[in-house]
Design an enzyme around this catalytic site. Structure first.
Site, PDB file in Angstrom:
ATOM      1  N   ALA A  14       0.806  -1.219   0.000  1.00 50.91           N
ATOM      2  CA  ALA A  14       0.000   0.000   0.000  1.00 50.91           C
ATOM      3  C   ALA A  14       0.841   1.272   0.000  1.00 50.91           C
ATOM      4  O   ALA A  14       0.421   2.299  -0.528  1.00 50.91           O
ATOM      5  CB  ALA A  14      -0.931   0.002   1.207  1.00 50.91           C
ATOM      6  N   THR A  18       0.256   5.301  -1.503  1.00 50.85           N
ATOM      7  CA  THR A  18      -0.089   6.455  -0.670  1.00 50.85           C
ATOM      8  C   THR A  18       0.447   7.735  -1.303  1.00 50.85           C
ATOM      9  O   THR A  18      -0.157   8.796  -1.152  1.00 50.85           O
ATOM     10  CB  THR A  18       0.471   6.314   0.759  1.00 50.85           C
ATOM     11  OG1 THR A  18       1.886   6.133   0.712  1.00 50.85           O
ATOM     12  CG2 THR A  18      -0.170   5.135   1.475  1.00 50.85           C
ATOM     13  N   PHE A  25      -4.640   1.151   4.362  1.00 56.59           N
ATOM     14  CA  PHE A  25      -5.793   0.625   5.108  1.00 56.59           C
ATOM     15  C   PHE A  25      -5.695   0.952   6.596  1.00 56.59           C
ATOM     16  O   PHE A  25      -6.702   1.176   7.257  1.00 56.59           O
ATOM     17  CB  PHE A  25      -5.864  -0.902   4.910  1.00 56.59           C
ATOM     18  CG  PHE A  25      -7.095  -1.529   5.497  1.00 56.59           C
ATOM     19  CD1 PHE A  25      -8.287  -1.554   4.796  1.00 56.59           C
ATOM     20  CD2 PHE A  25      -7.071  -2.107   6.758  1.00 56.59           C
ATOM     21  CE1 PHE A  25      -9.437  -2.126   5.337  1.00 56.59           C
ATOM     22  CE2 PHE A  25      -8.205  -2.696   7.308  1.00 56.59           C
ATOM     23  CZ  PHE A  25      -9.394  -2.694   6.591  1.00 56.59           C
ATOM     24  N   ARG A  26      -4.457   0.970   7.121  1.00 54.67           N
ATOM     25  CA  ARG A  26      -4.276   1.180   8.555  1.00 54.67           C
ATOM     26  C   ARG A  26      -4.069   2.645   8.929  1.00 54.67           C
ATOM     27  O   ARG A  26      -3.850   2.965  10.088  1.00 54.67           O
ATOM     28  CB  ARG A  26      -3.066   0.372   9.058  1.00 54.67           C
ATOM     29  CG  ARG A  26      -3.239  -1.135   8.954  1.00 54.67           C
ATOM     30  CD  ARG A  26      -1.988  -1.858   9.442  1.00 54.67           C
ATOM     31  NE  ARG A  26      -2.151  -3.289   9.416  1.00 54.67           N
ATOM     32  CZ  ARG A  26      -1.977  -4.041   8.335  1.00 54.67           C
ATOM     33  NH1 ARG A  26      -1.621  -3.474   7.191  1.00 54.67           N
ATOM     34  NH2 ARG A  26      -2.148  -5.348   8.386  1.00 54.67           N
ATOM     35  N   ASP A  94      -5.353  -1.453  -6.887  1.00 53.31           N
ATOM     36  CA  ASP A  94      -5.737  -0.192  -7.519  1.00 53.31           C
ATOM     37  C   ASP A  94      -5.423  -0.093  -9.011  1.00 53.31           C
ATOM     38  O   ASP A  94      -5.787   0.886  -9.661  1.00 53.31           O
ATOM     39  CB  ASP A  94      -5.084   0.992  -6.785  1.00 53.31           C
ATOM     40  CG  ASP A  94      -3.583   0.813  -6.594  1.00 53.31           C
ATOM     41  OD1 ASP A  94      -2.906   0.319  -7.511  1.00 53.31           O
ATOM     42  OD2 ASP A  94      -3.081   1.160  -5.493  1.00 53.31           O
ATOM     43  N   HIS A 111      -4.041  -9.935  -4.382  1.00 51.23           N
ATOM     44  CA  HIS A 111      -5.328  -9.632  -3.746  1.00 51.23           C
ATOM     45  C   HIS A 111      -6.371  -9.181  -4.757  1.00 51.23           C
ATOM     46  O   HIS A 111      -7.388  -8.593  -4.386  1.00 51.23           O
ATOM     47  CB  HIS A 111      -5.143  -8.576  -2.655  1.00 51.23           C
ATOM     48  CG  HIS A 111      -4.259  -9.036  -1.539  1.00 51.23           C
ATOM     49  ND1 HIS A 111      -3.550  -8.176  -0.727  1.00 51.23           N
ATOM     50  CD2 HIS A 111      -3.958 -10.291  -1.100  1.00 51.23           C
ATOM     51  CE1 HIS A 111      -2.850  -8.872   0.158  1.00 51.23           C
ATOM     52  NE2 HIS A 111      -3.079 -10.155  -0.050  1.00 51.23           N
ATOM     53  N   CYS A 122     -19.229 -17.759 -13.569  1.00 51.31           N
ATOM     54  CA  CYS A 122     -18.565 -18.073 -14.839  1.00 51.31           C
ATOM     55  C   CYS A 122     -17.255 -17.330 -15.042  1.00 51.31           C
ATOM     56  O   CYS A 122     -16.507 -17.622 -15.972  1.00 51.31           O
ATOM     57  CB  CYS A 122     -19.500 -17.808 -16.018  1.00 51.31           C
ATOM     58  SG  CYS A 122     -19.812 -16.050 -16.345  1.00 51.31           S
ATOM     59  N   SER A 185       5.528  -2.071   1.721  1.00 51.86           N
ATOM     60  CA  SER A 185       4.749  -3.106   2.391  1.00 51.86           C
ATOM     61  C   SER A 185       5.187  -3.230   3.845  1.00 51.86           C
ATOM     62  O   SER A 185       6.387  -3.240   4.139  1.00 51.86           O
ATOM     63  CB  SER A 185       4.914  -4.459   1.695  1.00 51.86           C
ATOM     64  OG  SER A 185       4.229  -5.473   2.406  1.00 51.86           O
ATOM     65  N   ILE A 228       9.222   6.349  -0.835  1.00 53.56           N
ATOM     66  CA  ILE A 228       9.434   5.398  -1.927  1.00 53.56           C
ATOM     67  C   ILE A 228       9.721   6.113  -3.237  1.00 53.56           C
ATOM     68  O   ILE A 228      10.628   5.743  -3.979  1.00 53.56           O
ATOM     69  CB  ILE A 228       8.200   4.480  -2.056  1.00 53.56           C
ATOM     70  CG1 ILE A 228       8.086   3.617  -0.797  1.00 53.56           C
ATOM     71  CG2 ILE A 228       8.288   3.589  -3.295  1.00 53.56           C
ATOM     72  CD1 ILE A 228       6.758   2.965  -0.622  1.00 53.56           C
TER      73      ILE A 228
END
Length: 237
Positions: A14, A18, A25-26, A94, A111, A122, A185, A228
């Site tokens: 995630a 950001t 999520f946290r 995303d 995920h 189907c 991560s 990052i």
């Protein structure tokens, strides 16, 4: 270290998104916490739960509609383009790695993907604009256009089995790489977080770039705590 590697496995969480404006999520007061995913079994059993799941899904989509790939995404795309990185394993849903220029088969989504829907019977893909058109008109999500089955965002919900093929592909890449590169991560969500340790056990060097410490920092050959985009912008072609 990257320049010396023959095969680099990319792994993102995630934190890489950001910087595109999508909260973790946290994160405190995260919109994800106000629009929590509906557990898979409840989604299957209850039409009311399915309606609520889609309402929450579209609420989040509206918040992040303008999100664009970050410098981190573009840095990974350049590493893939160089031929040194066969693909990127991601925990994210995303679609920003694809938006940065990567092909679908260059992104291993553990995920799932929240940018479209799939039929649970189907497997047919349905675009979200079509789903939302029907939802906004009737208050209910449509049935599958092919078989009448239940449509769900193509993500892996709590209680839903992990996708077998992406898991196999991720394991193969972790087994053959000589450098496993993690970005953004916390390495706390399993089974996805097991791949860096697996690669390390198979002889790969492990590099982790994350704002906060992770449980694997001590085992890593290099752990960088920082932004990052700042780290990966140097790889942008």
């Amino acid at each position: 270290m990257i320049q010396d590697a023959r095969i680099v496995a990319g792994f993102t969480g995630a934190g890489i998104s950001t910087e595109s404006g999508i909260p973790d999520f946290r994160s405190p007061d995260s919109p994800w916490m106000r629009n929590k995913p509906i557990p898979f079994e409840l989604f299957l059993q209850s039409p009311k739960a399915r309606r609520e799941a889609w309402r929450r899904k579209f609420n989040l989509d509206d918040l992040y509609r303008g999100a664009r790939p970050s410098a981190g995404h573009r840095g990974f795309a350049s590493l893939v383009s160089s031929g040194r990185m066969p693909g990127v394993i991601t925990q994210n849903i995303d679609g920003l790695h694809q938006a940065s220029g990567l092909a679908e088969d260059q992104v291993i989504e553990l995920h799932g993907n929240g940018t479209y829907a799939k039929c649970l019977s189907c497997g047919r893909r349905h675009e979200l604009d079509w789903v939302r058109y029907h939802f906004d008109r009737t208050g209910d999500p449509p049935e599958c256009a092919a078989c009448g089955g239940i449509l769900k965002s193509a993500t892996i919900s709590f209680g839903q089995a992990m996708p077998e093929e992406p898991m196999r592909r991720a394991q193969r890449l972790a087994a053959i790489c000589d450098l496993f590169l993690v970005a953004g991560s916390s390495l706390m969500v399993f089974p996805a977080a097991a791949f860096p340790a697996f690669a390390k056990e198979n002889g790969a060097r492990l590099v982790i770039v994350n704002r906060e410490p992770t449980p694997l920092d001590e085992a890593a050959d290099l752990a960088i705590h920082g932004e990052i985009g700042e780290v990966f912008s140097k790889f942008i072609a």
